[in-house]
Motif scaffolding. Structure first.
Motif, short mmCIF file in Angstrom:
data_model
loop_
_atom_site.label_atom_id
_atom_site.label_comp_id
_atom_site.label_asym_id
_atom_site.label_seq_id
_atom_site.Cartn_x
_atom_site.Cartn_y
_atom_site.Cartn_z
N THR A 2 -66.28 -134.64 4.93
CA THR A 2 -67.23 -133.97 3.78
C THR A 2 -66.23 -132.67 3.38
O THR A 2 -66.02 -131.81 4.58
CB THR A 2 -68.27 -133.66 4.57
OG1 THR A 2 -69.00 -134.73 4.78
CG2 THR A 2 -69.41 -132.82 3.69
N LEU A 3 -65.93 -132.40 2.47
CA LEU A 3 -65.23 -131.30 1.89
C LEU A 3 -66.48 -129.90 1.77
O LEU A 3 -67.46 -130.37 1.19
CB LEU A 3 -64.54 -131.27 0.78
CG LEU A 3 -63.19 -132.09 1.06
CD1 LEU A 3 -62.57 -132.49 -0.15
CD2 LEU A 3 -62.21 -131.35 1.92
N PRO A 4 -66.24 -128.70 1.68
CA PRO A 4 -67.26 -127.68 1.39
C PRO A 4 -67.63 -127.91 0.09
O PRO A 4 -66.66 -128.27 -0.76
CB PRO A 4 -66.64 -126.50 1.93
CG PRO A 4 -64.98 -126.83 1.67
CD PRO A 4 -64.91 -128.19 2.20
N SER A 5 -68.97 -127.64 -0.52
CA SER A 5 -69.29 -127.87 -1.50
C SER A 5 -69.04 -126.19 -2.24
O SER A 5 -69.00 -125.21 -1.63
CB SER A 5 -70.72 -128.07 -1.77
OG SER A 5 -71.41 -127.22 -1.09
N HIS A 6 -69.25 -126.14 -3.56
CA HIS A 6 -69.09 -124.87 -4.18
C HIS A 6 -70.22 -124.68 -5.07
O HIS A 6 -70.15 -125.52 -6.29
CB HIS A 6 -67.63 -124.60 -4.99
CG HIS A 6 -66.42 -124.62 -4.14
ND1 HIS A 6 -66.19 -123.12 -3.62
CD2 HIS A 6 -65.75 -125.52 -3.33
CE1 HIS A 6 -64.82 -123.50 -2.91
NE2 HIS A 6 -64.65 -124.87 -2.71
N ASN A 7 -71.06 -123.74 -4.99
CA ASN A 7 -72.28 -123.20 -5.85
C ASN A 7 -72.82 -124.50 -6.35
O ASN A 7 -72.90 -124.68 -7.46
CB ASN A 7 -71.36 -122.67 -7.00
CG ASN A 7 -72.69 -121.84 -7.84
OD1 ASN A 7 -73.72 -121.84 -7.57
ND2 ASN A 7 -72.26 -121.42 -9.12
N PRO A 187 -54.50 -141.37 -4.65
CA PRO A 187 -54.55 -141.91 -3.44
C PRO A 187 -53.55 -142.83 -2.85
O PRO A 187 -52.86 -143.35 -3.74
CB PRO A 187 -55.97 -142.39 -3.65
CG PRO A 187 -56.66 -142.08 -4.77
CD PRO A 187 -55.67 -141.67 -5.55
N GLY A 188 -53.45 -142.47 -1.62
CA GLY A 188 -52.74 -143.77 -1.14
C GLY A 188 -53.47 -144.91 -0.59
O GLY A 188 -54.23 -145.48 -1.33
N ALA A 223 -63.78 -139.95 -2.95
CA ALA A 223 -64.90 -139.49 -3.93
C ALA A 223 -65.17 -137.78 -3.35
O ALA A 223 -65.59 -137.08 -4.18
CB ALA A 223 -66.17 -139.99 -3.82
N ASP A 224 -65.17 -137.61 -2.32
CA ASP A 224 -65.25 -136.11 -1.61
C ASP A 224 -64.33 -135.39 -2.06
O ASP A 224 -64.52 -134.22 -2.66
CB ASP A 224 -65.23 -136.00 -0.16
CG ASP A 224 -66.71 -136.56 0.36
OD1 ASP A 224 -67.69 -136.53 -0.24
OD2 ASP A 224 -66.65 -137.01 1.55
N VAL A 225 -62.99 -135.75 -2.42
CA VAL A 225 -61.75 -135.02 -2.85
C VAL A 225 -62.19 -134.81 -4.20
O VAL A 225 -61.82 -133.64 -4.89
CB VAL A 225 -60.61 -135.75 -2.58
CG1 VAL A 225 -59.39 -134.91 -3.29
CG2 VAL A 225 -60.41 -135.77 -1.24
N VAL A 230 -63.64 -131.24 -8.92
CA VAL A 230 -64.20 -130.72 -10.14
C VAL A 230 -65.64 -129.70 -10.03
O VAL A 230 -65.93 -129.34 -10.95
CB VAL A 230 -65.04 -132.12 -10.99
CG1 VAL A 230 -63.91 -133.11 -11.28
CG2 VAL A 230 -65.98 -132.66 -9.88
N SER A 231 -65.57 -129.51 -8.52
CA SER A 231 -66.86 -128.61 -8.60
C SER A 231 -66.45 -127.05 -8.53
O SER A 231 -67.20 -126.15 -8.25
CB SER A 231 -67.84 -128.98 -7.19
OG SER A 231 -68.17 -130.31 -7.61
#
Length: 259
Positions: A2-7, A187-188, A223-225, A230-231
């Motif tokens: 889970t990557l951090p979200s932005h706004n 992706p690999g 998908a998280d990347v 895009v966010s």
């Protein structure tokens, strides 16, 4: 992962068109964006899968083959009527066969070029006026590490993905004056239910692709990347993101543990 979200509040005004949405990374991307508050048009050929995905996520299902001009035109009309989109995420693609060039299957090569290259071109071409008009449009193309380094038995897929990679770079140069953000995610090794099976046509052969690899990437990881890229605030462009499992240092260097 889970990557951090932005706004996240800003996501309520964001709309994405995601191709390849009926399975794998495309489906996972639709889920990730919908969960983050985006309006999402989920595009693929298999209407039954899209309807189920729409019911589960709130995404708008649209059955279309991106290699067919009439389907692309119908999709553009539907998105326009619904208020437009600011983000196009091209995930539809795939590989067929693992033959050497000496034994290349012309139909496999033809399919890979049509889906990965011409399909991406056709839908991007169609949506560019909308994305330009938005003023802060984004195109994200999912390529592959096969676009970065050739390998034996990968000639056809390499050729298609190298072409898609080059097209992405050209698009960034051509559209920067329109404030269009162009992102490539490569992706690999990713474990999904269909990619290796569709490529090799045999469950046993497909299973060998991942045999002994302790933690290949998942569709959700990628998908998280994609969602992260895009966010980000629009002035930040992640031109190229290569994402691999730690076990894969390069296309030819993959650690497999003895089973």
């Amino acid at each position: 992962m889970t990557l951090p979200s932005h706004n996240n509040s800003a996501a309520l005004n964001k709309t994405a068109v995601v191709t390849g949405a009926s399975t794998g990374i495309g489906e996972a991307t639709v889920r990730a964006l919908a969960d983050a508050g985006w309006k999402v048009f989920a595009v693929a050929r298999r209407a039954d899968r899209l309807q189920a995905l729409g019911t589960q996520t709130g995404a708008v299902p649209f059955a279309a083959d991106i290699t067919h001009d009439d389907d692309v035109a119908a999709l553009l009309a539907a998105v326009t009527e619904a208020g437009g989109a600011d983000t196009l995420i091209n995930i539809a693609g795939g590989a067929r066969g693992a033959d050497t060039i000496a034994n290349a299957d012309s139909e496999d090569w033809d399919w890979m070029y049509k889906v990965n290259v011409l399909g991406t071109m056709k839908i991007t071409r169609a949506f560019l006026p909308m994305l330009r008009e938005n003023g802060e449009g984004t195109v994200l193309n999912l390529t592959s590490t096969a676009a970065l380094a050739a390998y034996e038995g990968g000639g056809g897929y390499n050729a298609a993905k190298f072409a898609q990679h080059a097209m992405t770079n050209a698009l960034r140069l051509e559209e920067v004056g329109n404030n269009l953000r162009v992102i490539e995610v490569a992706p690999g090794l990713v474990y999904t239910e269909e990619f290796a099976l569709n490529r090799l046509g045999d469950k046993e052969a497909a299973a060998k692709v991942y045999a002994g690899v302790e933690k290949p990437l998942t569709a959700q990881d990628v998908a998280d990347v994609v969602k992260y890229a895009v966010s980000l605030p629009h002035h930040i462009n992640l031109d190229h993101i290569t994402v691999r499992p730690v076990a894969q240092a390069a296309n030819h260097k993959l650690i497999r543990k003895e089973g």
